[in-house]
Enzyme design. Structure first.
Site, short mmCIF file in Angstrom:
data_model
loop_
_atom_site.label_atom_id
_atom_site.label_comp_id
_atom_site.label_asym_id
_atom_site.label_seq_id
_atom_site.Cartn_x
_atom_site.Cartn_y
_atom_site.Cartn_z
N GLU A 286 7.49 -5.71 -0.04
CA GLU A 286 6.23 -5.94 -0.75
C GLU A 286 5.28 -4.85 -0.31
OE1 GLU A 286 5.78 -7.95 -3.27
OE2 GLU A 286 7.89 -8.45 -3.06
N CYS A 320 -3.89 -5.82 -0.11
CA CYS A 320 -3.07 -5.20 -1.15
C CYS A 320 -3.58 -5.62 -2.53
CB CYS A 320 -1.62 -5.62 -0.97
SG CYS A 320 -1.43 -7.41 -0.89
P1 NAD Z 1 2.58 0.46 7.01
O1 NAD Z 1 3.59 0.77 5.98
O2 NAD Z 1 1.94 1.58 7.74
O3 NAD Z 1 3.22 -0.49 8.14
C1 NAD Z 1 3.81 -1.72 7.82
C2 NAD Z 1 4.81 -2.07 8.89
O4 NAD Z 1 5.86 -1.11 8.84
C3 NAD Z 1 4.25 -2.02 10.30
O5 NAD Z 1 4.81 -3.04 11.06
C4 NAD Z 1 4.72 -0.67 10.79
O6 NAD Z 1 4.84 -0.59 12.19
C5 NAD Z 1 6.08 -0.58 10.14
N1 NAD Z 1 6.63 0.77 10.02
C6 NAD Z 1 5.97 1.94 9.86
N2 NAD Z 1 6.86 2.95 9.74
C7 NAD Z 1 8.09 2.41 9.80
C8 NAD Z 1 9.42 2.93 9.72
N3 NAD Z 1 9.66 4.22 9.55
N4 NAD Z 1 10.45 2.06 9.81
C9 NAD Z 1 10.24 0.74 9.97
N5 NAD Z 1 9.01 0.19 10.07
C10 NAD Z 1 7.95 1.01 9.98
O7 NAD Z 1 1.48 -0.47 6.32
P2 NAD Z 1 0.19 -1.10 6.99
O8 NAD Z 1 -0.85 -0.05 7.15
O9 NAD Z 1 0.58 -1.90 8.17
O10 NAD Z 1 -0.28 -2.13 5.86
C11 NAD Z 1 -1.07 -1.77 4.78
C12 NAD Z 1 -0.22 -1.66 3.53
O11 NAD Z 1 0.45 -2.90 3.32
C13 NAD Z 1 -1.02 -1.41 2.27
O12 NAD Z 1 -0.36 -0.47 1.50
C14 NAD Z 1 -1.04 -2.78 1.60
O13 NAD Z 1 -1.23 -2.72 0.21
C15 NAD Z 1 0.31 -3.30 1.96
N6 NAD Z 1 0.37 -4.76 1.86
C16 NAD Z 1 1.10 -5.30 0.85
C17 NAD Z 1 1.17 -6.68 0.70
C18 NAD Z 1 1.95 -7.29 -0.42
O14 NAD Z 1 2.21 -8.50 -0.37
N7 NAD Z 1 2.34 -6.53 -1.42
C19 NAD Z 1 0.50 -7.50 1.60
C20 NAD Z 1 -0.23 -6.91 2.64
C21 NAD Z 1 -0.27 -5.54 2.76
#
Ligand code: NAD
Length: 515
Positions: A286, A320
């Site tokens: 997501e 999001c």
């Molecule tokens: P992010 O992608 O930076 O990080 C999300 C998670 O992924 C964190 O736990 C991070 O440590 C991990 N991560 C980062 N790089 C990785 C890799 N290479 N391999 C595995 N894991 C890795 O996102 P964020 O800044 O934490 O969150 C904000 C984003 O999340 C926004 O884009 C927002 O729209 C989205 N979001 C979506 C929903 C939804 O339901 N669609 C809900 C909440 C947030």
């Protein structure tokens, strides 16, 4: 026998007693800031030298907690533990597994303000946002517990003479949960307990921004009776352990919520079958959004302004589902803009650990810099009508910002900013409104403010988003009421908080016997 599911009520902060209790919780949590937290693997607490340092976004000097960082060796140990406990956890009855969730919900409810207070410090959430985050976490526990009880019932199958067919769901095996920081309790709860209650052990790697609240959840689940090794807590640097977790041959699923860039990377990597891997991984991803509110000529304009302001600036636009684009009919454009600016002027910004403000700081320096750069881009792409100020001297403060007369193809109309910045575009008719609403690569949420039934009916099918709202804002989906998940590059449309979610972590089996 469980009573029917109903969502957790939100706290009424106008009530002096509730305010007093919330302030007391903030004070209590304040006394616990700065502690060190371990990894938890197979029930064992492991403190490492290297730590993730979580700070209060509204007060950079205030350390919320220092959380141990897992290495690849720890991940290896966690998978071994998960594989071993899978043998027992999968055979525990669905009722017993659901009871762990129900008890965790009761424990969380008993210290609701305390969990919300941790969210205030760890994620920088204002009071109402923190309260809603905790309530949603409780909802996930209550709802998925009940969903497991439903799924445990054998499904009705057709039988022919002397033939008996049964169809049921089984867990998949150990998997990885990778949540974001912006719903540091609710999303961590939902993405973790769904696979758990379905019978799968989990390796939870929380966001490096909010690992302390995630630790609180693990403590609650332990207290609720989750057996050792079923949930392994492995926070760490994603650059160091992210790919390792995703690529691991024993990861049956990756339950990810976060940005588009990370989600796509995980989706691609998980597709590769590793040596010794005897199944295809499932990826639930997501991702981001670029969410539009359409304001029709026939709209109630006060309702429109209210929907825009709360969807764009609630939790500083760090959702999001946040509204970052408003598409308004030319006949009401100036009036909607005027009302939106007026309402925005009433929003308060400050440190939620000290006062009851509408907006706190944004999560970290990286986000602060990113939002600031989009404000500069916006100044070139449209006209700044309100806000634009930023201040990172004490915390990462970005003030609510509104741009007008922005072209639908502009970067601030296309790219996810994840901050309190909203852009207005003027259009001639409803066809153009739908065209612009659909012209991003995302498809998460959207709203239509209109009193024209024909337009609402058209939008139902032609506004291409996973969660569409009429005559209200585009945020605040409730578990079990508005299942949540996006189309297009917003993700795999898993519909968290919906009746199909648990099946994503299960395999269906058919057994057919002849008599
Ligand atoms: P992010 O992608 O930076 O990080 C999300 C998670 O992924 C964190 O736990 C991070 O440590 C991990 N991560 C980062 N790089 C990785 C890799 N290479 N391999 C595995 N894991 C890795 O996102 P964020 O800044 O934490 O969150 C904000 C984003 O999340 C926004 O884009 C927002 O729209 C989205 N979001 C979506 C929903 C939804 O339901 N669609 C809900 C909440 C947030």
């Amino acid at each position: 026998m469980v009573f029917p599911y109903k969502h957790e009520p939100l706290t009424n902060f106008l009530n002096p007693a509730d305010r007093r209790e919330f302030k007391a919780a903030l004070k209590k949590v304040c006394c616990q800031l700065g502690k060190e937290y371990p990894l938890i693997i197979n029930g064992k607490r492991i403190f490492t030298e290297e730590k993730l340092i979580s700070v209060n976004p509204a007060n950079k000097e205030q350390v919320v907690g220092k959380v141990s960082k897992a290495t690849k060796e720890h991940i290896e140990q966690a998978f071994e533990a998960a594989k071993e406990t899978f043998k027992k956890w999968r055979t525990m009855s669905p009722e017993a597994r659901a009871n762990v969730l129900f008890k965790a919900a009761a424990i969380t409810r008993s210290k609701k303000h305390e969990i919300s207070a941790w969210l205030v410090y760890d994620a920088g959430k204002p009071w109402r946002q923190a309260d809603a985050d905790t309530a949603e976490g409780i909802d996930f526990l209550e709802y998925y517990g009940r969903q497991m009880l439903e799924l445990a019932k054998n499904q009705e199958m057709n039988n022919r003479p002397n033939e008996h067919n049964i169809y049921f769901y089984q867990p998949m095996g150990p998997g990885v949960v990778i949540p974001p920081w912006n719903f540091a309790f609710a999303i961590v709860v939902g993405t973790t307990v769904a696979p758990l209650v379905a019978g799968n052990p989990v390796l939870l790697k929380p966001s490096e921004n909010t690992p302390v609240v995630a630790y609180k959840l693990v403590e609650i689940l332990e207290e609720a009776g989750l057996p050792e090794g079923v949930l392994n807590f492995v926070p760490g640097d994603p650059a160091e352990i992210g790919d390792y977790l995703v690529d691991h041959k024993d990861a049956h699923f990756i339950n990810f919520t976060g940005s588009r860039a990370t989600g796509v990377r995980i989706y691609e990597r998980a597709a590769k079958v590793q040596e010794g891997q005897h199944f295809l991984k499932r990826v639930i991803a997501e991702m981001g959004g670029k969410d539009t509110i359409i304001v029709d000529k026939s709209a109630n304009l006060d309702l429109a302004a209210d929907a825009i302001v709360h969807s764009a600036f609630g939790f500083s636009g760090q959702k999001c589902s946040a509204c970052s684009r408003v598409v308004v009919h030319e006949a009401v454009y100036d009036e909607v803009l005027r009302k939106t600016v007026e309402l925005t002027k009433s929003l308060t910004v400050g440190n939620p650990a000290e006062e009851d403000v509408y907006m706190g700081a944004v999560i970290n320096q990286k986000q602060f810099d990113k939002i600031k750069s989009y404000i500069e881009i916006g100044k070139k792409e449209g006209t700044l009508v309100y806000g634009g100020q930023t201040d990172d001297s004490e915390g990462y403060f970005v003030y609510p910002t509104i741009f007008k007369d922005v072209d639908a193809s502009a970067r601030i109309m296309q790219e996810e900013i994840f901050g309190p910045v909203v852009a207005f575009a003027k259009v001639r008719d409803f066809n153009e409104m739908l065209e612009i609403a659909n012209n991003t690569e995302y498809g998460l949420t959207g709203a239509v403010i209109s009193n024209t039934r024909e337009h609402l009916e058209r939008a139902k099918y032609e506004f291409h988003v996973g969660n569409l709202y009429f005559n209200r804002g585009c945020t605040a989906a409730i578990v079990g009421y508005q299942p949540f998940g996006g189309f297009k590059m917003s993700g795999t449309d898993s519909k968290a908080g919906g009746p199909d979610y648990l099946k994503l972590f299960m395999v269906a089996k058919t057994v057919s016997e002849m008599f």
